[in-house]
Write a protein that holds these residues in place. Structure first.
Motif, PDB file in Angstrom:
ATOM      1  N   CYS A   1       4.495  -7.774   3.118  1.00 56.59           N
ATOM      2  CA  CYS A   1       5.259  -6.591   3.546  1.00 56.59           C
ATOM      3  C   CYS A   1       6.391  -6.981   4.494  1.00 56.59           C
TER       4      CYS A   1
ATOM      5  N   PHE B   1      10.475   0.134   5.853  1.00 54.67           N
ATOM      6  CA  PHE B   1      10.686   0.158   4.405  1.00 54.67           C
ATOM      7  C   PHE B   1      11.610   1.319   4.062  1.00 54.67           C
TER       8      PHE B   1
ATOM      9  N   GLY C   1       6.194  -1.299  -1.056  1.00 55.79           N
ATOM     10  CA  GLY C   1       5.937  -1.934   0.233  1.00 55.79           C
ATOM     11  C   GLY C   1       5.172  -1.025   1.178  1.00 55.79           C
ATOM     12  N   SER C   2       5.495   0.265   1.164  1.00 58.33           N
ATOM     13  CA  SER C   2       4.771   1.222   2.008  1.00 58.33           C
ATOM     14  C   SER C   2       3.319   1.345   1.583  1.00 58.33           C
TER      15      SER C   2
ATOM     16  N   LEU D   1       1.595  -0.965   0.014  1.00 58.48           N
ATOM     17  CA  LEU D   1       0.944  -2.227   0.396  1.00 58.48           C
ATOM     18  C   LEU D   1       0.600  -2.247   1.882  1.00 58.48           C
ATOM     19  N   PHE D   2       1.476  -1.696   2.720  1.00 56.86           N
ATOM     20  CA  PHE D   2       1.208  -1.639   4.159  1.00 56.86           C
ATOM     21  C   PHE D   2      -0.017  -0.775   4.438  1.00 56.86           C
TER      22      PHE D   2
END
Length: 91
Positions: free
Chosen positions: A18, A40, A55-56, A58-59
């Motif tokens: 990330c 992101f 990405g969000s 995954l975070f």
């Protein structure tokens, strides 16, 4: 203090991914972002940004895995990680 080492290692790897996705560079899409989530870019003038949404997600998955991996002091460490993740790109 640690419940699952596998969950913690996966969480650290996903957080590293990330951070690598949207590290602030001068020609980054962050300059034109209209809405962001933890650095992101989610939305810009052209529409939604799929990589920012991934990405969000995954975070959030990394935070859930970190919560699962810890046995004690879960809330404190998650707050510390979120602040560190938010402050790190500034340095």
């Amino acid at each position: 203090m640690i419940r699952s080492k596998v969950a913690l290692i996966c969480s650290v790897v996903i957080l590293g991914i990330c951070m690598h996705l949207y590290f602030p560079f001068p020609n980054n899409v962050m300059l034109e972002a209209r809405s962001t989530f933890m650095s992101f870019p989610i939305h810009n003038q052209d529409g939604l940004i799929p990589l920012g949404i991934i990405g969000s997600i995954l975070f959030i998955i990394a935070m859930i895995l970190f919560f699962i991996g810890m046995k004690k002091y879960r809330f404190r460490t998650i707050i510390i990680i979120v602040f560190a993740y938010a402050i790190y790109p500034i340095f």
